[in-house]
Scaffold this active site. Structure first.
Site, PDB file in Angstrom:
ATOM      1  N   SER A 135     -33.065 -23.363 -26.628  1.00 31.54           N
ATOM      2  CA  SER A 135     -31.828 -22.741 -26.131  1.00 31.54           C
ATOM      3  C   SER A 135     -31.576 -21.439 -26.870  1.00 31.54           C
ATOM      4  O   SER A 135     -31.977 -21.290 -28.037  1.00 31.54           O
ATOM      5  CB  SER A 135     -30.641 -23.672 -26.391  1.00 31.54           C
ATOM      6  N   TYR A 183     -26.030 -29.257 -31.947  1.00 30.60           N
ATOM      7  CA  TYR A 183     -26.885 -28.802 -30.847  1.00 30.60           C
ATOM      8  C   TYR A 183     -27.718 -27.596 -31.285  1.00 30.60           C
ATOM      9  O   TYR A 183     -28.940 -27.558 -31.108  1.00 30.60           O
ATOM     10  CB  TYR A 183     -26.004 -28.430 -29.657  1.00 30.60           C
TER      11      TYR A 183
HETATM   12  N1  LIG Z   1     -27.813 -25.277 -18.702  1.00 31.47           N
HETATM   13  C1  LIG Z   1     -27.912 -24.385 -19.644  1.00 31.47           C
HETATM   14  O1  LIG Z   1     -27.254 -23.337 -19.606  1.00 31.47           O
HETATM   15  C2  LIG Z   1     -28.854 -24.588 -20.802  1.00 31.47           C
HETATM   16  C3  LIG Z   1     -28.962 -23.558 -21.736  1.00 31.47           C
HETATM   17  C4  LIG Z   1     -29.833 -23.706 -22.803  1.00 31.47           C
HETATM   18  C5  LIG Z   1     -30.584 -24.859 -22.925  1.00 31.47           C
HETATM   19  N2  LIG Z   1     -30.457 -25.852 -22.018  1.00 31.47           N
HETATM   20  C6  LIG Z   1     -31.263 -27.051 -22.219  1.00 31.47           C
HETATM   21  O2  LIG Z   1     -31.918 -27.398 -21.026  1.00 31.47           O
HETATM   22  C7  LIG Z   1     -32.124 -28.816 -20.998  1.00 31.47           C
HETATM   23  C8  LIG Z   1     -31.581 -29.358 -19.683  1.00 31.47           C
HETATM   24  O3  LIG Z   1     -30.222 -29.036 -19.648  1.00 31.47           O
HETATM   25  P1  LIG Z   1     -29.315 -29.148 -18.339  1.00 31.47           P
HETATM   26  O4  LIG Z   1     -28.399 -27.991 -18.384  1.00 31.47           O
HETATM   27  O5  LIG Z   1     -30.153 -29.393 -17.141  1.00 31.47           O
HETATM   28  O6  LIG Z   1     -28.470 -30.446 -18.762  1.00 31.47           O
HETATM   29  P2  LIG Z   1     -27.834 -31.625 -17.947  1.00 31.47           P
HETATM   30  O7  LIG Z   1     -27.561 -31.227 -16.544  1.00 31.47           O
HETATM   31  O8  LIG Z   1     -26.712 -32.138 -18.781  1.00 31.47           O
HETATM   32  O9  LIG Z   1     -29.041 -32.704 -17.962  1.00 31.47           O
HETATM   33  C9  LIG Z   1     -29.434 -33.298 -19.170  1.00 31.47           C
HETATM   34  C10 LIG Z   1     -30.535 -34.314 -18.887  1.00 31.47           C
HETATM   35  O10 LIG Z   1     -30.842 -35.004 -20.128  1.00 31.47           O
HETATM   36  C11 LIG Z   1     -30.847 -36.407 -19.875  1.00 31.47           C
HETATM   37  N3  LIG Z   1     -30.395 -37.142 -21.054  1.00 31.47           N
HETATM   38  C12 LIG Z   1     -29.220 -36.961 -21.723  1.00 31.47           C
HETATM   39  N4  LIG Z   1     -29.129 -37.855 -22.727  1.00 31.47           N
HETATM   40  C13 LIG Z   1     -30.264 -38.605 -22.678  1.00 31.47           C
HETATM   41  C14 LIG Z   1     -30.747 -39.704 -23.447  1.00 31.47           C
HETATM   42  N5  LIG Z   1     -30.033 -40.227 -24.468  1.00 31.47           N
HETATM   43  N6  LIG Z   1     -31.939 -40.241 -23.135  1.00 31.47           N
HETATM   44  C15 LIG Z   1     -32.653 -39.744 -22.082  1.00 31.47           C
HETATM   45  N7  LIG Z   1     -32.262 -38.707 -21.328  1.00 31.47           N
HETATM   46  C16 LIG Z   1     -31.072 -38.158 -21.622  1.00 31.47           C
HETATM   47  C17 LIG Z   1     -29.887 -36.595 -18.710  1.00 31.47           C
HETATM   48  O11 LIG Z   1     -30.250 -37.731 -17.973  1.00 31.47           O
HETATM   49  P3  LIG Z   1     -29.371 -39.077 -17.905  1.00 31.47           P
HETATM   50  O12 LIG Z   1     -27.929 -38.681 -18.102  1.00 31.47           O
HETATM   51  O13 LIG Z   1     -29.686 -39.621 -16.561  1.00 31.47           O
HETATM   52  O14 LIG Z   1     -29.912 -39.924 -19.005  1.00 31.47           O
HETATM   53  C18 LIG Z   1     -30.121 -35.344 -17.871  1.00 31.47           C
HETATM   54  O15 LIG Z   1     -31.168 -35.550 -16.962  1.00 31.47           O
HETATM   55  C19 LIG Z   1     -31.426 -29.369 -22.225  1.00 31.47           C
HETATM   56  O16 LIG Z   1     -32.360 -29.578 -23.275  1.00 31.47           O
HETATM   57  C20 LIG Z   1     -30.458 -28.272 -22.606  1.00 31.47           C
HETATM   58  O17 LIG Z   1     -30.150 -28.293 -23.980  1.00 31.47           O
HETATM   59  C21 LIG Z   1     -29.601 -25.742 -20.962  1.00 31.47           C
END
Ligand SMILES: NC(=O)c1ccc[n+]([C@@H]2O[C@H](COP(=O)([O-])OP(=O)(O)OC[C@H]3O[C@@H](n4cnc5c(N)ncnc54)[C@H](OP(=O)(O)O)[C@@H]3O)[C@@H](O)[C@H]2O)c1
Length: 244
Positions: A142, A156
Site C-alpha cells: 500500500s 496497517y
Molecule cells: N482499496 C484501496 O484503496 C487499497 C489501497 C492500498 C492497498 N490496498 C490493499 O489491497 C488489498 C485488497 O484490498 P481491498 O480494498 O480490495 O479490500 P476489501 O474490499 O476490504 O477486501 C479485503 C479482502 O480480504 C479478505 N480478508 C479480510 N480479513 C481476512 C482474514 N482474516 N482471513 C482471510 N481473508 C481475509 C476479505 O475476505 P472475507 O471478508 O471474505 O474474509 C476480502 O476479500 C488489501 O491488502 C489492502 O490492504 C487497498
C-alpha cells in the site's frame, strides 16, 4: 483428470481488488483457487469457483499453517502464481484512525497475521509447488507503507512496510528456485476498505480520480505473466501518481 490450465492462489478474493483479480485471471483462462474467511460468495460467482474455494481465517496463525495442506490437496504439484491480497485496516470505535499511541497490541498482532505473516506462511508452505511451475508471488502492499496516511492506521502502515521488505527478502531467497516475487502498492482504489473523507484526498491527486479494482488486477496479472519474466523484487505503484 489433470488440469492443464495455469493455477493461481489468491487470498481475499471475495470483494474489491481480489474479486477483480479473480475475474481477470478467469478471463485469461487460469484456474483460480480463492481463500477468505467465509464460504464462496454467492453474489460474485465464477465458473469452477465453488470447488476451488478454501475457507481460512488468516488472522489465526494455526489456521493459516493448516490451510497450506488443504490448498496442496487442490493443486496438482504446481502453482503458477500466489497473490497475497487479503488485508485489514481496523479503525477505532468512532471510525477514527488508530495511531501508534492508540492501537491495542492484540489488534496490532491480528493485523500483522492477516497482512504480513500469512504471506510468509503460504509462500514458504507452497515453495515446492511454486518452484515446480517457476511461478510468481505478488504481495499487495500500500502507499500507506511508505508514508503517514490520514486514514490508514499505524498497524496497517507498519504491516505494509514489513510486507514490502518481505518482498525484497523473498525475491532474494526464492530467486534460485526460479520463483519471482514482487509487490504492487495501490493508492486510493474504489473498494469497501476506503474511509469516508477519501474524496478530499482524490481532489488533490494528479489524476483527480480513484483507481478501479480492475486497474490493480491488470498490474497483478502483468506480474504473473511472462511479460514480466525478468522483474523480481520490485514494488510497482498503482496510484495515479499519488506518490510523486
Ligand atoms: N482499496 C484501496 O484503496 C487499497 C489501497 C492500498 C492497498 N490496498 C490493499 O489491497 C488489498 C485488497 O484490498 P481491498 O480494498 O480490495 O479490500 P476489501 O474490499 O476490504 O477486501 C479485503 C479482502 O480480504 C479478505 N480478508 C479480510 N480479513 C481476512 C482474514 N482474516 N482471513 C482471510 N481473508 C481475509 C476479505 O475476505 P472475507 O471478508 O471474505 O474474509 C476480502 O476479500 C488489501 O491488502 C489492502 O490492504 C487497498
Amino acid at each position: 483428470m489433470s488440469d492443464s490450465r495455469k493455477t493461481m492462489l489468491l487470498t481475499g478474493a471475495s470483494r474489491g481488488i481480489g474479486h477483480a483479480t479473480v475475474r481477470r485471471f478467469n478471463r485469461e483462462g487460469w484456474r483460480v483457487i480463492t481463500c477468505s474467511r467465509f464460504p464462496f460468495p454467492e453474489e460474485c460467482p465464477w465458473g469452477g469457483g465453488q470447488e476451488n474455494h478454501v475457507e481460512i481465517d488468516l488472522s489465526d496463525p494455526a489456521a493459516a499453517i493448516n490451510g497450506v495442506g488443504i490448498i496442496q490437496e487442490k493443486l496438482e504439484g504446481r502453482l503458477d502464481a500466489l497473490v497475497n491480497n487479503a488485508g485489514i485496516s481496523p479503525k477505532g470505535p468512532g471510525g477514527e484512525r488508530l495511531s501508534t499511541l492508540t492501537t491495542d497490541l492484540v489488534d496490532w498482532g491480528k493485523v500483522f497475521h492477516v497482512n504480513f505473516f500469512s504471506s510468509v506462511v503460504l509462500a514458504r508452505g507452497l515453495r515446492e509447488e511454486l518452484a515446480a511451475a517457476k511461478g510468481s508471488v505478488v504481495n499487495v502492499t500500500s502507499i500507506a507503507g511508505s508514508r503517514v496516511h490520514p486514514f490508514a492506521g499505524a498497524a496497517y502502515a507498519t504491516s505494509k512496510a514489513a510486507l514490502a521488505a518481505l518482498t525484497r527478502e523473498m525475491a532474494h531467497d526464492f530467486g534460485p528456485l526460479g520463483v519471482r516475487v514482487n509487490a504492487i502498492a495501490p493508492g486510493e482504489v474504489e473498494t469497501a476498505i476506503l474511509s469516508p473523507g477519501t474524496e478530499k484526498i482524490v481532489e488533490d491527486l494528479p489524476m483527480r480520480r480513484l483507481g478501479q479494482p480492475e486497474e490493480v488486477a491488470a498490474a497483478i496479472y502483468f506480474l504473473c505473466s511472462d511479460e514480466s519474466s525478468y522483474i523480481s523484487g520490485a514494488e510497482i505503484e498503482v496510484n495515479g501518481a499519488q506518490h510523486v
